[in-house]
Design an enzyme around this catalytic site. Structure first.
Site, mmCIF file in Angstrom:
data_model
loop_
_atom_site.group_PDB
_atom_site.id
_atom_site.type_symbol
_atom_site.label_atom_id
_atom_site.label_comp_id
_atom_site.label_asym_id
_atom_site.label_seq_id
_atom_site.Cartn_x
_atom_site.Cartn_y
_atom_site.Cartn_z
ATOM 1 N N ARG A 1 0.802 -1.229 0.000
ATOM 2 C CA ARG A 1 0.000 0.000 0.000
ATOM 3 C C ARG A 1 0.832 1.276 0.000
ATOM 4 O O ARG A 1 0.578 2.199 -0.778
ATOM 5 C CB ARG A 1 -0.924 0.059 1.242
ATOM 6 C CG ARG A 1 -2.231 -0.641 1.083
ATOM 7 C CD ARG A 1 -2.622 -1.243 2.405
ATOM 8 N NE ARG A 1 -1.629 -2.219 2.783
ATOM 9 C CZ ARG A 1 -1.676 -3.498 2.399
ATOM 10 N NH1 ARG A 1 -2.693 -3.928 1.730
ATOM 11 N NH2 ARG A 1 -0.711 -4.344 2.705
ATOM 12 N N THR A 2 1.782 1.361 0.912
ATOM 13 C CA THR A 2 2.467 2.646 1.098
ATOM 14 C C THR A 2 3.279 3.011 -0.143
ATOM 15 O O THR A 2 3.223 4.147 -0.622
ATOM 16 C CB THR A 2 3.365 2.594 2.347
ATOM 17 O OG1 THR A 2 2.599 2.066 3.425
ATOM 18 C CG2 THR A 2 3.874 3.964 2.714
ATOM 19 N N LYS B 1 25.614 -3.393 -0.711
ATOM 20 C CA LYS B 1 27.092 -3.375 -0.783
ATOM 21 C C LYS B 1 27.681 -2.599 0.379
ATOM 22 O O LYS B 1 28.877 -2.383 0.450
ATOM 23 C CB LYS B 1 27.538 -2.716 -2.083
ATOM 24 C CG LYS B 1 27.031 -3.369 -3.342
ATOM 25 C CD LYS B 1 27.524 -2.567 -4.552
ATOM 26 C CE LYS B 1 26.550 -2.652 -5.708
ATOM 27 N NZ LYS B 1 26.819 -1.607 -6.703
ATOM 28 N N ARG C 1 11.076 3.991 3.326
ATOM 29 C CA ARG C 1 10.758 3.059 4.429
ATOM 30 C C ARG C 1 12.040 2.328 4.808
ATOM 31 O O ARG C 1 12.795 1.896 3.940
ATOM 32 C CB ARG C 1 9.690 2.057 4.003
ATOM 33 C CG ARG C 1 9.495 0.944 5.021
ATOM 34 C CD ARG C 1 8.311 0.071 4.712
ATOM 35 N NE ARG C 1 7.060 0.777 4.960
ATOM 36 C CZ ARG C 1 5.853 0.204 4.900
ATOM 37 N NH1 ARG C 1 5.747 -1.072 4.593
ATOM 38 N NH2 ARG C 1 4.769 0.908 5.156
ATOM 39 N N HIS D 1 4.713 5.930 11.504
ATOM 40 C CA HIS D 1 4.233 5.745 10.125
ATOM 41 C C HIS D 1 3.264 6.896 9.847
ATOM 42 O O HIS D 1 2.057 6.707 9.753
ATOM 43 C CB HIS D 1 3.542 4.379 10.017
ATOM 44 C CG HIS D 1 3.297 3.898 8.621
ATOM 45 N ND1 HIS D 1 3.409 4.718 7.505
ATOM 46 C CD2 HIS D 1 2.929 2.666 8.152
ATOM 47 C CE1 HIS D 1 3.120 4.004 6.427
ATOM 48 N NE2 HIS D 1 2.833 2.767 6.793
HETATM 49 N N1 CP Z 1 -0.335 -0.059 5.824
HETATM 50 C C1 CP Z 1 0.881 -0.313 5.302
HETATM 51 O O1 CP Z 1 1.887 0.297 5.666
HETATM 52 O O2 CP Z 1 0.872 -1.294 4.333
HETATM 53 P P1 CP Z 1 2.151 -1.749 3.508
HETATM 54 O O3 CP Z 1 3.118 -2.388 4.467
HETATM 55 O O4 CP Z 1 1.627 -2.700 2.463
HETATM 56 O O5 CP Z 1 2.764 -0.514 2.897
#
Ligand code: CP
Length: 304
Positions: free
Chosen positions: A51-52, A80, A101, A129
């Site tokens: 999703r993110t 590396k 991320r 998040h």
């Molecule tokens: N909600 C969320 O962060 O989903 P993903 O890990 O799929 O990005």
């Protein structure tokens, strides 16, 4: 230059404004389809995501921009031994904004100190998040019509669930919010969140192991996955992973207008027989995620 590392980087006024822009995008997407012509978003995902990453990418494409990046550390020079700081310096040469991320708490903050372009924290370890929280706030605003006067149940892995930490921080700034924290003892909300957010702001909360104990009081029930990737030992994960499974039976005492949310991915925490209940809002929630990220990209790129 503004980054989004922690939801506290945004004032309540800025969050409310992002929500209004996202609602306008939903109503009139054609007005926004060229706002980012010529701009490039880089998505640097050192951890898995569906999703993110894809909603950030879809958001940039829908604004007329373009996207580059990687979806796993193994396909980047991090494998590396390149540092996050060096990676960010390079990617700033190739893009106008970066969504990142990383499994290490604080990595996006380190990145922002070296970056020449805005950084969006797309999840850092068990910490924060913030774009999920913006997604959650837009969902609550659209589905409940308000962000104040709500009793919010948070259920599951409150220890490692970074979406929960960011959501509590954000919602604690709105009036008359109460939290019901539902978790096994091993997965309780960290003390620092209780002390620095809930107690510091005199927010009413209670803790329970029983998902049904306060069901009839809840306006929002926010389910979470037990975060397998943050456990040190497999045995503990196996023992705790199915502690809560929300099903129709457990929703019997719930309000008719309860809103069931989940940041997803779901593993086993919500039975699929809840999906057709009108109170199940978690797939809508994922859809809202694209529009709030469009609003965020516009804000960070200072596009009018
Ligand atoms: N909600 C969320 O962060 O989903 P993903 O890990 O799929 O990005």
């Amino acid at each position: 230059m503004k980054h989004l590392i922690d939801i506290k980087d945004l004032s309540v006024e800025e969050i409310d404004n992002l929500i209004e822009v996202a609602k306008d995008i939903i109503a009139k997407p054609e007005n926004y389809s060229h706002k980012c012509d010529g701009k490039i978003l880089a998505t640097l995902f050192f951890e898995p995501s569906t999703r993110t990453r894809l909603s950030h990418e879809s958001a940039m494409f829908s604004l007329g921009g373009q996207v580059l990046g990687f979806s796993e550390a193994a396909s980047s020079s991090a494998s590396k031994g390149e540092t996050v700081s060096d990676t960010i310096r390079m990617v700033g040469c190739y893009s106008d904004i970066i969504a990142m991320r990383h499994p290490k708490e604080g990595a996006p903050l380190v990145a922002s100190a070296k970056s020449t372009v805005p950084i969006i924290n797309a999840g850092d370890g068990g910490h924060n998040h913030p774009t999920q929280t913006l997604t959650d706030l837009l969902t609550i605003k659209c589905e409940k019509g308000r962000l104040d006067n709500l009793t919010i149940g948070l259920c599951g892995d409150l220890k490692f669930g970074r979406t929960v930490h960011s959501l509590i921080t954000a919602m604690s700034r709105y009036a008359n919010i109460k939290f019901v924290l539902i978790s096994p003892d091993e997965l309780k909300l960290p003390e620092y969140v209780k002390r620095d957010v809930l107690e510091k702001n005199n927010i009413e909360y209670c803790e329970t192991k029983d998902i049904e104990e306060h069901m009839e009081e809840l306006d929002i029930l926010y389910m979470t996955r037990v975060q397998k990737e943050r456990f040190f030992n497999e045995e503990d994960y196996i023992r705790l992973k199915d502690y809560y499974i929300l099903n129709k039976e457990k929703l019997k005492k719930a309000k008719k207008d309860l809103c069931v949310l989940h940041p997803l991915p779901r593993v086993n925490e919500i039975s699929t027989n809840v999906d057709d209940d009108p109170r199940a809002c978690y797939f809508k929630q994922a859809n809202y995620g694209k529009y709030i990220r469009m609003a965020l990209i516009l804000k960070l790129l200072e596009v009018k």
